[in-house]
Design a protein around this motif. Structure first.
Motif, PDB file in Angstrom:
ATOM      1  N   THR A 122      13.563  24.037  34.470  1.00 34.39           N
ATOM      2  CA  THR A 122      13.223  22.655  34.174  1.00 34.39           C
ATOM      3  C   THR A 122      13.079  22.510  32.665  1.00 34.39           C
ATOM      4  O   THR A 122      12.338  23.278  32.036  1.00 34.39           O
ATOM      5  N   LEU A 123      13.758  21.541  32.081  1.00 36.05           N
ATOM      6  CA  LEU A 123      13.599  21.247  30.656  1.00 36.05           C
ATOM      7  C   LEU A 123      12.283  20.497  30.479  1.00 36.05           C
ATOM      8  O   LEU A 123      12.071  19.454  31.104  1.00 36.05           O
ATOM      9  N   LEU A 124      11.377  21.023  29.645  1.00 34.58           N
ATOM     10  CA  LEU A 124      10.062  20.410  29.460  1.00 34.58           C
ATOM     11  C   LEU A 124      10.031  19.414  28.309  1.00 34.58           C
ATOM     12  O   LEU A 124       9.118  18.604  28.231  1.00 34.58           O
ATOM     13  N   SER A 125      10.993  19.492  27.405  1.00 31.94           N
ATOM     14  CA  SER A 125      11.063  18.560  26.278  1.00 31.94           C
ATOM     15  C   SER A 125      12.500  18.483  25.784  1.00 31.94           C
ATOM     16  O   SER A 125      13.204  19.497  25.772  1.00 31.94           O
ATOM     17  N   ASP A 126      12.928  17.295  25.373  1.00 30.65           N
ATOM     18  CA  ASP A 126      14.272  17.164  24.825  1.00 30.65           C
ATOM     19  C   ASP A 126      14.308  17.478  23.328  1.00 30.65           C
ATOM     20  O   ASP A 126      15.362  17.503  22.719  1.00 30.65           O
ATOM     21  N   HIS A 127      13.137  17.729  22.724  1.00 29.78           N
ATOM     22  CA  HIS A 127      13.070  18.099  21.313  1.00 29.78           C
ATOM     23  C   HIS A 127      13.437  19.575  21.156  1.00 29.78           C
ATOM     24  O   HIS A 127      13.332  20.357  22.091  1.00 29.78           O
ATOM     25  N   TYR A 128      13.856  19.937  19.939  1.00 34.39           N
ATOM     26  CA  TYR A 128      14.179  21.325  19.636  1.00 34.39           C
ATOM     27  C   TYR A 128      12.918  22.020  19.148  1.00 34.39           C
ATOM     28  O   TYR A 128      12.073  21.398  18.486  1.00 34.39           O
ATOM     29  N   CYS A 129      12.777  23.285  19.467  1.00 30.92           N
ATOM     30  CA  CYS A 129      11.539  23.976  19.092  1.00 30.92           C
ATOM     31  C   CYS A 129      11.788  25.452  18.842  1.00 30.92           C
ATOM     32  O   CYS A 129      12.783  26.021  19.269  1.00 30.92           O
ATOM     33  N   GLN A 171       5.329  16.472  30.949  1.00 32.13           N
ATOM     34  CA  GLN A 171       6.584  16.507  30.198  1.00 32.13           C
ATOM     35  C   GLN A 171       6.647  15.392  29.149  1.00 32.13           C
ATOM     36  O   GLN A 171       7.617  14.650  29.041  1.00 32.13           O
ATOM     37  N   HIS A 172       5.592  15.336  28.350  1.00 32.75           N
ATOM     38  CA  HIS A 172       5.492  14.333  27.279  1.00 32.75           C
ATOM     39  C   HIS A 172       5.400  15.065  25.949  1.00 32.75           C
ATOM     40  O   HIS A 172       4.603  15.983  25.784  1.00 32.75           O
ATOM     41  N   THR A 173       6.226  14.654  24.983  1.00 40.04           N
ATOM     42  CA  THR A 173       6.271  15.300  23.668  1.00 40.04           C
ATOM     43  C   THR A 173       5.786  14.349  22.590  1.00 40.04           C
ATOM     44  O   THR A 173       6.216  13.185  22.543  1.00 40.04           O
ATOM     45  N   ILE A 174       4.920  14.842  21.725  1.00 39.02           N
ATOM     46  CA  ILE A 174       4.515  14.123  20.509  1.00 39.02           C
ATOM     47  C   ILE A 174       5.101  14.904  19.345  1.00 39.02           C
ATOM     48  O   ILE A 174       4.879  16.111  19.224  1.00 39.02           O
ATOM     49  N   PHE A 175       5.854  14.228  18.504  1.00 39.77           N
ATOM     50  CA  PHE A 175       6.535  14.882  17.383  1.00 39.77           C
ATOM     51  C   PHE A 175       6.168  14.158  16.094  1.00 39.77           C
ATOM     52  O   PHE A 175       6.248  12.931  16.008  1.00 39.77           O
ATOM     53  N   GLN A 176       5.733  14.924  15.092  1.00 38.36           N
ATOM     54  CA  GLN A 176       5.415  14.333  13.775  1.00 38.36           C
ATOM     55  C   GLN A 176       5.998  15.186  12.685  1.00 38.36           C
ATOM     56  O   GLN A 176       6.066  16.366  12.761  1.00 38.36           O
TER      57      GLN A 176
END
Length: 176
Positions: A122-129, A171-176
């Motif tokens: 399961t992909l947990l975030s569409d952001h790269y990490c 599955q919620h991402t906060i990106f700053q």
């Protein structure tokens, strides 16, 4: 990955090491590694009594977020999964500031069903990490938040330019 119950989990991507080129100096040890994305990544699970293997789609992992065992005899392993093995040549060029298309990892959850011998992802975030962490007190246990260097999915920038926090339960991402 080491679970709280003592299970040891290893992901073994299908890579080959060219011993001849490395030992003769024709290539560096890292430079002589080649991946075969047409083969499965093997997952090796070791407990006190036995070693078992499971297959999953190809992916390369440098850094794991966490892993733990659920009551239903399923292992959970979260990691930044790269879609391909990065070449040493491209990494060297990237470190010099060139744009080379270095593969980007995404936080992915692996569900390893020990009874059925099946692995789902399961992909947990569409952001790269990359270089992620969970709270140290929750290593090997269920957790809710993952923090790491991150990159926006809509950015063409190859660098991880921010910090991200992923709520893995929602599955919620906060990106700053």
């Amino acid at each position: 990955v080491l679970t709280e119950t003592g299970k040891k989990i290893f992901f073994l991507p299908p890579v080959e090491f060219n011993v001849f080129k490395s030992f003769t100096g024709l290539d560096t040890p890292v430079g002589s590694i080649k991946a075969n994305p047409n083969k499965f990544t093997k997952i090796m699970v070791i407990d006190d009594e036995e070693i078992n293997y499971y297959n999953t789609d190809f992916g390369f992992i440098f850094h794991y977020a966490n892993g733990y065992e659920q009551a239903d005899n399923t292992l959970i392993v979260d990691a930044a999964v790269l879609p391909e093995f990065p070449s040493a040549k491209d990494i060297r060029r990237f470190m010099k500031g060139e744009i080379v298309g270095v593969p980007k990892g995404q936080l992915t959850r692996h569900h390893i069903d020990l009874e059925k011998g099946k692995v789902t992802k399961t992909l947990l975030s569409d952001h790269y990490c990359e270089l992620g962490e969970v709270h140290p007190d929750l290593t090997g246990q269920p957790y809710q938040f993952y923090w790491s260097l991150g990159g926006s999915p809509d950015s063409s920038n190859e660098l991880l330019t921010g910090i991200m926090k992923v709520d893995v339960e929602n599955q919620h991402t906060i990106f700053q």
